[in-house]
Design an enzyme around this catalytic site. Structure first.
Site, PDB file in Angstrom:
ATOM      1  N   HIS A   1       3.602  -2.998 -18.392  1.00  0.00           N
ATOM      2  CA  HIS A   1       3.701  -2.011 -17.311  1.00  0.00           C
ATOM      3  C   HIS A   1       3.867  -2.620 -15.933  1.00  0.00           C
ATOM      4  CE1 HIS A   1       3.690   1.130 -20.094  1.00  0.00           C
ATOM      5  NE2 HIS A   1       2.617   0.654 -20.689  1.00  0.00           N
TER       6      HIS A   1
ATOM      7  N   ARG B   1      12.352   0.044  -9.469  1.00  0.00           N
ATOM      8  CA  ARG B   1      13.170  -0.237  -8.286  1.00  0.00           C
ATOM      9  C   ARG B   1      14.363  -1.139  -8.579  1.00  0.00           C
ATOM     10  NH1 ARG B   1      11.157   0.924  -3.013  1.00  0.00           N
ATOM     11  NH2 ARG B   1      10.442   3.056  -3.263  1.00  0.00           N
TER      12      ARG B   1
ATOM     13  N   ARG C   1      11.286  -4.032 -26.021  1.00  0.00           N
ATOM     14  CA  ARG C   1      11.803  -2.850 -26.722  1.00  0.00           C
ATOM     15  C   ARG C   1      13.309  -2.945 -26.853  1.00  0.00           C
ATOM     16  NH1 ARG C   1       7.924   1.718 -26.838  1.00  0.00           N
ATOM     17  NH2 ARG C   1       9.669   2.875 -27.688  1.00  0.00           N
TER      18      ARG C   1
ATOM     19  N   HIS D   1      11.089  -1.929 -20.287  1.00  0.00           N
ATOM     20  CA  HIS D   1      10.179  -2.663 -19.391  1.00  0.00           C
ATOM     21  C   HIS D   1      10.440  -4.173 -19.478  1.00  0.00           C
ATOM     22  CE1 HIS D   1       7.807  -2.348 -23.052  1.00  0.00           C
ATOM     23  NE2 HIS D   1       7.372  -1.119 -22.799  1.00  0.00           N
TER      24      HIS D   1
ATOM     25  N   THR E   1       5.473   5.806 -25.495  1.00  0.00           N
ATOM     26  CA  THR E   1       4.813   4.571 -25.879  1.00  0.00           C
ATOM     27  C   THR E   1       4.798   4.526 -27.396  1.00  0.00           C
ATOM     28  OG1 THR E   1       2.774   3.270 -25.660  1.00  0.00           O
ATOM     29  CG2 THR E   1       2.522   5.653 -25.730  1.00  0.00           C
TER      30      THR E   1
ATOM     31  N   GLY F   1      -3.394  -2.931 -22.185  1.00  0.00           N
ATOM     32  CA  GLY F   1      -2.403  -3.008 -21.122  1.00  0.00           C
ATOM     33  C   GLY F   1      -2.501  -1.911 -20.093  1.00  0.00           C
ATOM     34  N   HIS F   2      -2.048  -0.720 -20.461  1.00  0.00           N
ATOM     35  CA  HIS F   2      -1.825   0.352 -19.490  1.00  0.00           C
ATOM     36  C   HIS F   2      -3.032   0.629 -18.602  1.00  0.00           C
ATOM     37  CE1 HIS F   2      -1.281   4.576 -18.166  1.00  0.00           C
ATOM     38  NE2 HIS F   2      -0.051   4.154 -17.967  1.00  0.00           N
TER      39      HIS F   2
HETATM   40  N1  PXP Z   1      -1.087  -3.085 -29.018  1.00  0.00           N
HETATM   41  C1  PXP Z   1       0.139  -2.654 -29.368  1.00  0.00           C
HETATM   42  C2  PXP Z   1       0.657  -3.040 -30.709  1.00  0.00           C
HETATM   43  C3  PXP Z   1       0.922  -1.860 -28.484  1.00  0.00           C
HETATM   44  O1  PXP Z   1       2.128  -1.428 -28.850  1.00  0.00           O
HETATM   45  C4  PXP Z   1       0.399  -1.576 -27.201  1.00  0.00           C
HETATM   46  C5  PXP Z   1       1.222  -0.792 -26.228  1.00  0.00           C
HETATM   47  O2  PXP Z   1       2.421  -1.433 -25.965  1.00  0.00           O
HETATM   48  C6  PXP Z   1      -0.875  -2.074 -26.884  1.00  0.00           C
HETATM   49  C7  PXP Z   1      -1.608  -2.798 -27.815  1.00  0.00           C
HETATM   50  C8  PXP Z   1      -1.488  -1.824 -25.554  1.00  0.00           C
HETATM   51  O3  PXP Z   1      -1.667  -0.439 -25.377  1.00  0.00           O
HETATM   52  P1  PXP Z   1      -2.077   0.086 -23.955  1.00  0.00           P
HETATM   53  O4  PXP Z   1      -0.980  -0.290 -23.007  1.00  0.00           O
HETATM   54  O5  PXP Z   1      -2.185   1.557 -24.161  1.00  0.00           O
HETATM   55  O6  PXP Z   1      -3.379  -0.563 -23.593  1.00  0.00           O
END
Ligand code: PXP
Length: 254
Positions: A15, A23, A50, A55, A105, A221-222
């Site tokens: 992200h 941008r 992806r 991203h 996602t 991540g997110h």
């Molecule tokens: N693990 C996997 C296999 C994922 O696909 C993702 C999202 O890309 C994550 C972990 C992390 O998820 P989040 O961004 O919701 O924390």
């Protein structure tokens, strides 16, 4: 009671790239995020290339492979294009995920049971290249058993549904889902699979799964990239580290 081992924390930097791509320029740089994550105690960096490159870009993977000093967990769909990229870079780990173009996602787990023959052939060269191959799956026994059967080293159990139920306040359904994740982790471990968990985790939900003894890695991540807006990426990761360590040790996380 034997103390639980330290949980590895993988930081997903997708992200940061999402914000950069909004941008179209070079900033913020996902590689800088990876360096900050390392400095804050991340045990690994996860990046999902992806098919639509929405991203992470190919150049990000190259920069990560060349630049980071913790293991890279390369997430991708089981396509021949991604297999070739993975074989070129030989990352520490390759996590296979389902991918639909229209999804926001990764919405569900990979159907390993329904695609055993193809996936077994797909992962063989990746394993031969020395990569640890992980299947991102739901907690259903048949998916876990199929992952073991085709020779995956790792399963990452999808925590997204659990996190959604918590967010919606569906306490009973969330408790049932958490129990299913716990049983899934036990089952996978009993089959010799290394167990990871991830998707949608935040400060609260991460601590709920961190206590499962079979789980050795969380990928997040997110939430952390969002939290970084308010407190900075390093402090957000350090706080996550502190909370999962406290949960794991059974100590108070005030
Ligand atoms: N693990 C996997 C296999 C994922 O696909 C993702 C999202 O890309 C994550 C972990 C992390 O998820 P989040 O961004 O919701 O924390």
């Amino acid at each position: 009671m034997t103390p639980l081992g330290r949980l590895r924390l993988g930081i997903n930097i997708d992200h940061v790239a999402t914000i950069r791509n909004a941008r179209g320029g070079a900033l913020p740089d996902p590689l800088r995020a990876a360096f900050l994550a390392e400095a804050a105690g991340a045990d690994g960096i996860t990046a999902h290339l992806r098919e639509d490159r929405r991203h992470i870009r190919d150049s990000d993977i190259e920069a990560l492979v060349a630049g980071i000093s913790v293991p890279l967990n390369f997430e991708c769909a089981a396509t021949s294009e991604m297999q070739a990229i993975a074989l070129r870079h030989k990352p520490h780990a390759i996590c296979l995920v389902p991918e639909k173009r229209e999804e926001r996602t990764t919405e569900g787990g990979l159907d390993v049971a329904g695609d055993e023959t193809r996936l077994a052939a797909f992962i063989a060269p990746l394993r031969d290249a020395g990569c640890r191959v992980s299947m991102f799956i739901g907690h259903e026994a048949r998916q876990i058993e199929a992952s073991a059967k085709i020779g995956a080293a790792v399963v990452e159990l999808h925590t997204g549904r659990y996190c959604d139920l918590i967010a919606e306040g569906q306490t009973d359904a969330a408790a049932a889902e958490l129990e299913a994740l716990r049983l899934g982790a036990t089952h996978a471990h009993s089959l010799g699979l290394e167990v990871h968990m991830g998707h949608g985790l935040d400060f609260e939900t991460a601590t709920h799964v961190a206590v499962f003894p079979e789980v050795v890695e969380l990928n997040i991540g997110h939430f952390l990239i969002g939290e970084a807006v308010f407190r900075g990426l390093g402090p957000a990761i350090e706080e996550m580290r502190r909370r999962i360590d406290c949960a794991r040790n059974g100590t108070q996380s005030a």
